[in-house]
Motif scaffolding. Structure first.
Motif, PDB file in Angstrom:
ATOM      1  N   LEU A  45      -5.137  -6.488   3.164  1.00  0.00           N
ATOM      2  CA  LEU A  45      -4.936  -5.130   2.638  1.00  0.00           C
ATOM      3  C   LEU A  45      -5.800  -4.114   3.384  1.00  0.00           C
TER       4      LEU A  45
ATOM      5  N   SER B 135      -5.625   3.179  -2.235  1.00  0.00           N
ATOM      6  CA  SER B 135      -5.049   2.368  -3.309  1.00  0.00           C
ATOM      7  C   SER B 135      -5.776   1.072  -3.604  1.00  0.00           C
TER       8      SER B 135
ATOM      9  N   LEU C 264       0.819  -1.218   0.000  1.00  0.00           N
ATOM     10  CA  LEU C 264       0.000   0.000   0.000  1.00  0.00           C
ATOM     11  C   LEU C 264       0.849   1.263   0.000  1.00  0.00           C
TER      12      LEU C 264
ATOM     13  N   ALA D 165      -6.010   2.188   3.451  1.00  0.00           N
ATOM     14  CA  ALA D 165      -5.997   1.280   2.301  1.00  0.00           C
ATOM     15  C   ALA D 165      -6.887   1.769   1.163  1.00  0.00           C
TER      16      ALA D 165
END
Length: 173
Positions: free
Chosen positions: A33, A42, A8, A39
């Motif tokens: 993630l 992205s 990330l 997060a």
């Protein structure tokens, strides 16, 4: 820094995005993630295509390939990553497919895993890389190691991509 944080951070530095296609990991990559604060900058989203037919329907994996080789195949992994990238509108796509056990699948032994990354270079389908893994352990360990491996594969590709762009911007010096 764990692999998800590294991925990330690299994506944010280059203002890029990622999408995930998962089979044996059943959403664990996306969960890893999204456990990282920020997060959403992205991470675009994920498709958990656990059933073989969903790999074709949702991710665009070639049906003939699936019928001929089964879902546990390096080309299937690459097509899953490309499908996630394209269908979820991300710069990068990553994918996991394999056998976590306890029984073999598609003629493949437990612990056979393919992880793939598909990036923005190389035209509409992007450029890709697949890693073949032979993992030991129980179902949970195989799934955990698959998550770590796909994130590390992406982090390596992002780092390589960043180095190539730096070299290009500095005139090859």
């Amino acid at each position: 820094m764990n692999p998800a944080e590294r991925v990330l951070a690299l994506l944010a530095e280059s203002n890029q995005t990622v999408a995930v296609a998962e089979s044996l990991t059943g959403g664990l990559v996306a969960a890893e993630l999204t456990s990282v604060p920020g997060a959403s900058q992205s991470f675009r989203g994920s498709v958990t295509a656990y059933a073989t037919d969903l790999k074709q329907v949702l991710l665009g994996v070639d049906g003939t390939l699936l019928a001929r080789r089964g879902a546990v195949d390096p080309e299937v992994a690459l097509q899953m990553a490309a499908g996630a990238r394209i269908r979820l509108g991300a710069g990068w796509g990553i994918a996991t497919t394999g056998v976590a056990g306890p029984e073999p699948q598609d003629g493949q032994p437990v612990g056979t895993v393919y992880v793939a990354v598909c990036g923005p270079a190389g035209g509409a389908l992007g450029a890709g890389k697949v890693a073949a893994l032979r993992l030991n352990g129980d179902r949970a360990e195989i799934r955990r190691e698959s998550v770590r491996s796909v994130l590390e594969l992406l982090a390596d590709e992002l780092s390589e991509n960043a180095r190539a762009q730096d070299t290009e911007q500095n005139g090859g010096n």
